[in-house]
Design a protein around this motif. Structure first.
Motif, PDB file in Angstrom:
ATOM      1  N   GLN A  49       0.864  -1.196   0.000  1.00  0.00           N
ATOM      2  CA  GLN A  49       0.000   0.000   0.000  1.00  0.00           C
ATOM      3  C   GLN A  49       0.886   1.227   0.000  1.00  0.00           C
ATOM      4  OE1 GLN A  49      -0.530   2.555   2.549  1.00  0.00           O
ATOM      5  NE2 GLN A  49      -2.054   3.552   1.245  1.00  0.00           N
ATOM      6  N   THR A  50       0.448   2.249  -0.726  1.00  0.00           N
ATOM      7  CA  THR A  50       1.167   3.516  -0.717  1.00  0.00           C
ATOM      8  C   THR A  50       0.191   4.659  -0.952  1.00  0.00           C
ATOM      9  OG1 THR A  50       2.907   4.826  -1.757  1.00  0.00           O
ATOM     10  CG2 THR A  50       1.728   3.303  -3.182  1.00  0.00           C
ATOM     11  N   ASN A  51       0.597   5.833  -0.459  1.00  0.00           N
ATOM     12  CA  ASN A  51      -0.178   7.046  -0.739  1.00  0.00           C
ATOM     13  C   ASN A  51       0.456   7.870  -1.857  1.00  0.00           C
ATOM     14  OD1 ASN A  51      -2.153   6.565   1.219  1.00  0.00           O
ATOM     15  ND2 ASN A  51      -0.806   7.307   2.824  1.00  0.00           N
ATOM     16  N   LEU A  52       1.522   7.355  -2.456  1.00  0.00           N
ATOM     17  CA  LEU A  52       2.236   8.087  -3.509  1.00  0.00           C
ATOM     18  C   LEU A  52       2.076   7.353  -4.839  1.00  0.00           C
ATOM     19  CD1 LEU A  52       5.488   9.010  -1.544  1.00  0.00           C
ATOM     20  CD2 LEU A  52       3.419  10.375  -1.863  1.00  0.00           C
ATOM     21  N   GLU A  53       1.512   8.037  -5.791  1.00  0.00           N
ATOM     22  CA  GLU A  53       1.188   7.418  -7.076  1.00  0.00           C
ATOM     23  C   GLU A  53       2.434   6.827  -7.764  1.00  0.00           C
ATOM     24  OE1 GLU A  53      -0.280  10.320  -9.796  1.00  0.00           O
ATOM     25  OE2 GLU A  53      -1.444   8.872 -10.948  1.00  0.00           O
ATOM     26  N   GLY A  54       3.524   7.598  -7.761  1.00  0.00           N
ATOM     27  CA  GLY A  54       4.741   7.120  -8.424  1.00  0.00           C
ATOM     28  C   GLY A  54       5.321   5.891  -7.745  1.00  0.00           C
ATOM     29  N   GLU A  55       5.124   5.795  -6.421  1.00  0.00           N
ATOM     30  CA  GLU A  55       5.593   4.596  -5.713  1.00  0.00           C
ATOM     31  C   GLU A  55       4.804   3.368  -6.149  1.00  0.00           C
ATOM     32  OE1 GLU A  55       7.460   6.330  -1.534  1.00  0.00           O
ATOM     33  OE2 GLU A  55       5.657   5.072  -1.458  1.00  0.00           O
ATOM     34  N   LEU A  56       3.512   3.550  -6.363  1.00  0.00           N
ATOM     35  CA  LEU A  56       2.720   2.414  -6.840  1.00  0.00           C
ATOM     36  C   LEU A  56       3.173   2.013  -8.243  1.00  0.00           C
ATOM     37  CD1 LEU A  56       0.444   0.397  -6.370  1.00  0.00           C
ATOM     38  CD2 LEU A  56      -1.142   2.055  -7.354  1.00  0.00           C
ATOM     39  N   VAL A  57       3.413   3.000  -9.091  1.00  0.00           N
ATOM     40  CA  VAL A  57       3.903   2.723 -10.454  1.00  0.00           C
ATOM     41  C   VAL A  57       5.238   1.969 -10.384  1.00  0.00           C
ATOM     42  CG1 VAL A  57       4.810   3.835 -12.538  1.00  0.00           C
ATOM     43  CG2 VAL A  57       2.644   4.615 -11.531  1.00  0.00           C
ATOM     44  N   ASN A  58       6.158   2.447  -9.533  1.00  0.00           N
ATOM     45  CA  ASN A  58       7.457   1.770  -9.391  1.00  0.00           C
ATOM     46  C   ASN A  58       7.289   0.335  -8.903  1.00  0.00           C
ATOM     47  OD1 ASN A  58       9.134   3.815 -10.234  1.00  0.00           O
ATOM     48  ND2 ASN A  58       9.466   4.643  -8.175  1.00  0.00           N
ATOM     49  N   PHE A  59       6.389   0.152  -7.924  1.00  0.00           N
ATOM     50  CA  PHE A  59       6.179  -1.192  -7.378  1.00  0.00           C
ATOM     51  C   PHE A  59       5.650  -2.129  -8.471  1.00  0.00           C
ATOM     52  CE2 PHE A  59       4.084  -4.586  -5.093  1.00  0.00           C
ATOM     53  CZ  PHE A  59       4.962  -4.864  -4.060  1.00  0.00           C
ATOM     54  N   ILE A  60       4.714  -1.631  -9.246  1.00  0.00           N
ATOM     55  CA  ILE A  60       4.162  -2.451 -10.337  1.00  0.00           C
ATOM     56  C   ILE A  60       5.272  -2.822 -11.317  1.00  0.00           C
ATOM     57  CG2 ILE A  60       2.610  -2.393 -12.340  1.00  0.00           C
ATOM     58  CD1 ILE A  60       0.691  -0.668 -10.551  1.00  0.00           C
ATOM     59  N   HIS A  61       6.087  -1.851 -11.695  1.00  0.00           N
ATOM     60  CA  HIS A  61       7.195  -2.139 -12.629  1.00  0.00           C
ATOM     61  C   HIS A  61       8.141  -3.191 -12.057  1.00  0.00           C
ATOM     62  CE1 HIS A  61       6.937   2.149 -14.577  1.00  0.00           C
ATOM     63  NE2 HIS A  61       5.926   1.386 -14.887  1.00  0.00           N
ATOM     64  N   GLN A  62       8.426  -3.067 -10.745  1.00  0.00           N
ATOM     65  CA  GLN A  62       9.439  -3.937 -10.144  1.00  0.00           C
ATOM     66  C   GLN A  62       8.906  -5.329  -9.827  1.00  0.00           C
ATOM     67  OE1 GLN A  62      10.617  -1.382  -6.929  1.00  0.00           O
ATOM     68  NE2 GLN A  62      11.620   0.031  -8.343  1.00  0.00           N
ATOM     69  N   GLN A  63       7.673  -5.406  -9.357  1.00  0.00           N
ATOM     70  CA  GLN A  63       7.173  -6.682  -8.820  1.00  0.00           C
ATOM     71  C   GLN A  63       6.256  -7.458  -9.771  1.00  0.00           C
ATOM     72  OE1 GLN A  63       8.344  -7.992  -6.126  1.00  0.00           O
ATOM     73  NE2 GLN A  63       9.495  -6.202  -5.432  1.00  0.00           N
ATOM     74  N   ALA A  64       5.552  -6.774 -10.629  1.00  0.00           N
ATOM     75  CA  ALA A  64       4.571  -7.480 -11.458  1.00  0.00           C
ATOM     76  C   ALA A  64       5.202  -8.477 -12.441  1.00  0.00           C
ATOM     77  CB  ALA A  64       3.671  -6.489 -12.199  1.00  0.00           C
ATOM     78  N   PRO A  65       6.402  -8.189 -12.982  1.00  0.00           N
ATOM     79  CA  PRO A  65       6.958  -9.165 -13.931  1.00  0.00           C
ATOM     80  C   PRO A  65       7.119 -10.569 -13.331  1.00  0.00           C
ATOM     81  CG  PRO A  65       8.068  -7.070 -14.197  1.00  0.00           C
ATOM     82  CD  PRO A  65       7.189  -6.937 -12.970  1.00  0.00           C
ATOM     83  N   ALA A  66       7.354 -10.647 -12.020  1.00  0.00           N
ATOM     84  CA  ALA A  66       7.529 -11.956 -11.370  1.00  0.00           C
ATOM     85  C   ALA A  66       6.212 -12.508 -10.819  1.00  0.00           C
ATOM     86  CB  ALA A  66       8.546 -11.836 -10.240  1.00  0.00           C
ATOM     87  N   ALA A  67       5.121 -11.814 -11.058  1.00  0.00           N
ATOM     88  CA  ALA A  67       3.816 -12.265 -10.549  1.00  0.00           C
ATOM     89  C   ALA A  67       2.957 -12.775 -11.701  1.00  0.00           C
ATOM     90  CB  ALA A  67       3.114 -11.111  -9.837  1.00  0.00           C
ATOM     91  N   ASP A  68       1.907 -13.516 -11.334  1.00  0.00           N
ATOM     92  CA  ASP A  68       0.998 -14.058 -12.344  1.00  0.00           C
ATOM     93  C   ASP A  68      -0.255 -13.209 -12.497  1.00  0.00           C
ATOM     94  OD1 ASP A  68       2.342 -16.712 -12.996  1.00  0.00           O
ATOM     95  OD2 ASP A  68       2.291 -16.712 -10.811  1.00  0.00           O
ATOM     96  N   GLY A  69      -0.586 -12.454 -11.446  1.00  0.00           N
ATOM     97  CA  GLY A  69      -1.788 -11.629 -11.511  1.00  0.00           C
ATOM     98  C   GLY A  69      -1.808 -10.635 -10.377  1.00  0.00           C
ATOM     99  N   ILE A  70      -2.751  -9.703 -10.450  1.00  0.00           N
ATOM    100  CA  ILE A  70      -2.804  -8.575  -9.512  1.00  0.00           C
ATOM    101  C   ILE A  70      -4.250  -8.356  -9.066  1.00  0.00           C
ATOM    102  CG2 ILE A  70      -2.414  -6.073  -9.275  1.00  0.00           C
ATOM    103  CD1 ILE A  70      -0.351  -6.347 -11.600  1.00  0.00           C
ATOM    104  N   ILE A  71      -4.411  -8.141  -7.755  1.00  0.00           N
ATOM    105  CA  ILE A  71      -5.676  -7.643  -7.207  1.00  0.00           C
ATOM    106  C   ILE A  71      -5.391  -6.210  -6.781  1.00  0.00           C
ATOM    107  CG2 ILE A  71      -7.477  -7.955  -5.466  1.00  0.00           C
ATOM    108  CD1 ILE A  71      -7.108 -10.433  -7.268  1.00  0.00           C
ATOM    109  N   ILE A  72      -6.140  -5.252  -7.300  1.00  0.00           N
ATOM    110  CA  ILE A  72      -5.827  -3.850  -7.023  1.00  0.00           C
ATOM    111  C   ILE A  72      -7.066  -3.048  -6.638  1.00  0.00           C
ATOM    112  CG2 ILE A  72      -5.888  -3.297  -9.509  1.00  0.00           C
ATOM    113  CD1 ILE A  72      -3.738  -1.098  -8.848  1.00  0.00           C
TER     114      ILE A  72
END
Ligand code: DQA
Length: 150
Positions: A49-72
């Protein structure tokens, strides 16, 4: 299988924030219940969880490639963040959009989502249970898919 649980702006205040709309369950409770459900399904999860939009974008870039799906639950960003939409598009992982409250029973500006046309599906108004329903549905759908290259 690995599923990310992403919560956006203001959702750290769940439990005390407008309980008539969002209930009294905290984000910690939700993350714990989500992790328990994931373990029962035999799935790995990572919550953020974050209150900063760019942090969420960074997290998605960094973590999503190794994941199979996302609940958001992108919270208020749902309604206007092309940046979050584009980050989800860039990683191209299936995602389910969740809202705790029923956004269609609220102000008109909450009726539009910039994410939902790209989502596998959307759950709104089921409270904290919506996250668990989303997890069960997404894992079921991913398990039904034939393996790539099969
Ligand atoms: C929300 C609904 C949004 O409109 C709002 O901005 C939120 C929470 C929900 O879970 O009901 O912060 O995403």
């Amino acid at each position: 299988m690995k599923i990310l649980l992403l919560n956006g702006v203001n959702l750290n205040t769940l439990g005390s924030r407008e309980p008539v709309l969002y209930g009294t369950t905290t984000l910690g409770d939700i993350e714990q219940r989500f992790a328990e459900k994931a373990a029962a399904l035999g799935v790995e999860t990572l919550a953020y969880q974050t209150n900063l939009e760019g942090e969420l974008v960074n997290f998605i870039h960094q973590q999503a490639p190794a994941a199979d799906g996302i609940i958001i639950n992108a919270a208020a960003w749902t309604h206007y963040s092309i940046a979050v939409r584009d980050a989800l598009g860039a990683v191209a992982k299936p995602f389910v959009e969740v809202h705790i409250s029923n956004v269609y029973a609220r102000e008109a500006f909450r009726h539009h989502s910039v994410l939902s046309d790209k989502a596998v599906g959307m759950i709104t108004g089921l409270g904290w249970r919506g996250y668990l329903a989303a997890l069960e549905a997404l894992v079921g759908m991913l398990r039904e898919q034939p393996a790539q290259g099969a």
